[in-house]
Design a protein around this motif. Sequence first.
Motif, PDB file in Angstrom:
ATOM      1  N   GLU A 110       0.831  -1.206   0.000  1.00 30.52           N
ATOM      2  CA  GLU A 110       0.000   0.000   0.000  1.00 30.52           C
ATOM      3  C   GLU A 110       0.869   1.260   0.000  1.00 30.52           C
ATOM      4  O   GLU A 110       0.562   2.248  -0.674  1.00 30.52           O
ATOM      5  CB  GLU A 110      -0.929  -0.007   1.209  1.00 30.52           C
ATOM      6  N   LYS A 111       1.966   1.228   0.760  1.00 31.83           N
ATOM      7  CA  LYS A 111       2.883   2.380   0.797  1.00 31.83           C
ATOM      8  C   LYS A 111       3.536   2.605  -0.567  1.00 31.83           C
ATOM      9  O   LYS A 111       3.663   3.729  -1.036  1.00 31.83           O
ATOM     10  CB  LYS A 111       3.966   2.161   1.869  1.00 31.83           C
ATOM     11  N   LEU A 112       3.978   1.493  -1.182  1.00 34.73           N
ATOM     12  CA  LEU A 112       4.612   1.601  -2.493  1.00 34.73           C
ATOM     13  C   LEU A 112       3.643   2.141  -3.541  1.00 34.73           C
ATOM     14  O   LEU A 112       4.006   2.969  -4.377  1.00 34.73           O
ATOM     15  CB  LEU A 112       5.157   0.234  -2.935  1.00 34.73           C
ATOM     16  N   GLU A 113       2.398   1.667  -3.480  1.00 35.31           N
ATOM     17  CA  GLU A 113       1.388   2.146  -4.425  1.00 35.31           C
ATOM     18  C   GLU A 113       1.112   3.629  -4.228  1.00 35.31           C
ATOM     19  O   GLU A 113       0.913   4.373  -5.188  1.00 35.31           O
ATOM     20  CB  GLU A 113       0.101   1.331  -4.261  1.00 35.31           C
ATOM     21  N   ALA A 114       1.104   4.045  -2.952  1.00 39.36           N
ATOM     22  CA  ALA A 114       0.877   5.460  -2.656  1.00 39.36           C
ATOM     23  C   ALA A 114       2.020   6.328  -3.185  1.00 39.36           C
ATOM     24  O   ALA A 114       1.811   7.406  -3.740  1.00 39.36           O
ATOM     25  CB  ALA A 114       0.719   5.650  -1.146  1.00 39.36           C
ATOM     26  N   LEU A 115       3.279   5.824  -3.038  1.00 35.77           N
ATOM     27  CA  LEU A 115       4.438   6.560  -3.548  1.00 35.77           C
ATOM     28  C   LEU A 115       4.414   6.665  -5.074  1.00 35.77           C
ATOM     29  O   LEU A 115       4.716   7.697  -5.654  1.00 35.77           O
ATOM     30  CB  LEU A 115       5.732   5.872  -3.098  1.00 35.77           C
ATOM     31  N   GLU A 116       4.027   5.542  -5.718  1.00 34.56           N
ATOM     32  CA  GLU A 116       3.942   5.546  -7.177  1.00 34.56           C
ATOM     33  C   GLU A 116       2.887   6.527  -7.657  1.00 34.56           C
ATOM     34  O   GLU A 116       3.060   7.230  -8.661  1.00 34.56           O
ATOM     35  CB  GLU A 116       3.601   4.131  -7.681  1.00 34.56           C
ATOM     36  N   ALA A 117       1.777   6.576  -6.925  1.00 36.07           N
ATOM     37  CA  ALA A 117       0.700   7.498  -7.295  1.00 36.07           C
ATOM     38  C   ALA A 117       1.168   8.947  -7.201  1.00 36.07           C
ATOM     39  O   ALA A 117       0.834   9.786  -8.040  1.00 36.07           O
ATOM     40  CB  ALA A 117      -0.508   7.261  -6.396  1.00 36.07           C
ATOM     41  N   LYS A 118       1.989   9.249  -6.176  1.00 38.05           N
ATOM     42  CA  LYS A 118       2.520  10.607  -6.005  1.00 38.05           C
ATOM     43  C   LYS A 118       3.488  10.965  -7.132  1.00 38.05           C
ATOM     44  O   LYS A 118       3.514  12.082  -7.639  1.00 38.05           O
ATOM     45  CB  LYS A 118       3.220  10.738  -4.651  1.00 38.05           C
ATOM     46  N   LYS A 119       4.324   9.981  -7.524  1.00 38.15           N
ATOM     47  CA  LYS A 119       5.290  10.213  -8.594  1.00 38.15           C
ATOM     48  C   LYS A 119       4.587  10.471  -9.931  1.00 38.15           C
ATOM     49  O   LYS A 119       5.004  11.300 -10.729  1.00 38.15           O
ATOM     50  CB  LYS A 119       6.222   9.012  -8.738  1.00 38.15           C
TER      51      LYS A 119
END
Length: 455
Positions: free
Chosen positions: A429-438
């Motif tokens: 979930e954290k990785l997906e959130a970071l990807e979404a921000k990028k």
Amino acid sequence: MKTICLYFEIHQIIHLKRYRFFDIGTDHYYYDDYENERSINDIAERSYMPALNTLEQMIKDNGDYFKVAFSLSGTGIEQLEMHAPQVLEKLQDLNKTGQVEFLAEPYSHGLSSLANPDSFARDMKKQVQKIKEYFGQEPKVARNSSLIYSDDIGAQIAALGFKGMLTEGAKHVLGWKSPHYVYHCNQAPNLKLLLRDVELSDDISLRFNNAEWEGYPLFADAYIDRISRLPEEEQIINIFMELSALGIAQPLSSNILEFIKALPICAKEKGITFSTPTDICMKVKSVSQLDVPDTLSWVDEERDVSCWLGNAMQREAFQKLYSVADRLLIADDPRIMQDWDYLQASNNFRFMTTKPSNVGLDRGIYSGPFDAFTNYMNILGDFINRVNQLYPLEIENEELNSLLTTIRNQGDEIEMKDKEITRLKAKLEKLEALEAKKDAPKKAAPKKKAAKKEE
């Protein structure tokens, strides 16, 4: 700022029927269905529903300010499922408000913590699962049957992952200390302990309608004023009782519900808040460890376990019941396991008490302690015969221990895998959130270029 932790227990025993010696081996059904239905409907009508309706109205009237906690035994839930589902529905409505916490306790409301750690652990985990199914909450705070506690029991509870535990603020344990602080288990410093204020709790649950009591009549403003006048540093006021105190022990005609309903109104005027057990365990630091080498409870003047294990009859029944506990750790027969839960209930042993302080105890079908002992032992004799037929005594201890070790290892492995899955899900979930921000700025860039061309 002072805060009140208000907690109610909901437990209903499974009444045993009259069972003769000659029934052993021929009748494997031990329960008085008529009495079970009659008693749960009576208590639901006279206590549970009026009390829960009042608590629901208190939440509606006071919003986020008012909070309350409940603990239900598994056997109590089963009785409500069969005969009074409206009580469970009302509890689910209360749960939806977000102002209610549900605690964990032994499913059977039994005494397994005094006899068999593995059975106790299974009893607690089974109840946690039941609470999850009904309310979607995973309890973080536990309580034992009748607030039974000792240093060893605290260590067992901590090992199960709980953050806090409720127990009795008994004078012989506290000495000069006050119950209005948070303490911790001396064998497990991470386990917070919340201690019941005996006097303030019993003023409501035992004395409220007693016209001969010097505090009668008790009014909400005077009650809250007593709390506000406690020393400034004494911040945690734990008021614990059975929900049946509202309507059964203290009849509705005594205006007990009007008293309860007025508590948050009066408390707000004095700047006193309400908190759940988890709120307190997460926010308040422990002041010191609590040393409880001998087992205590909230029952009788002695505040110990003598009302269940105080005489030879009780101890014999208790030892015989738990003599098959290890064999039942490998059992997969639903009927056997249901009987095991019902026969463990602490009330079965209390009916056998010979203590004079139990004058007025309602023994149901029993004429006295020996009658209760005889009936229970007849049933237990049949039950143990059934267990031995499934898991014969010929199974040697080494083989049984091997099976139990395998079961424990499998349980530990499953638990570890569940934790790993939870950890990986959180990481994903954290990785997906970071990807979404990028990705967000990249998608916005073309719009800015297009705007310049238009200019």
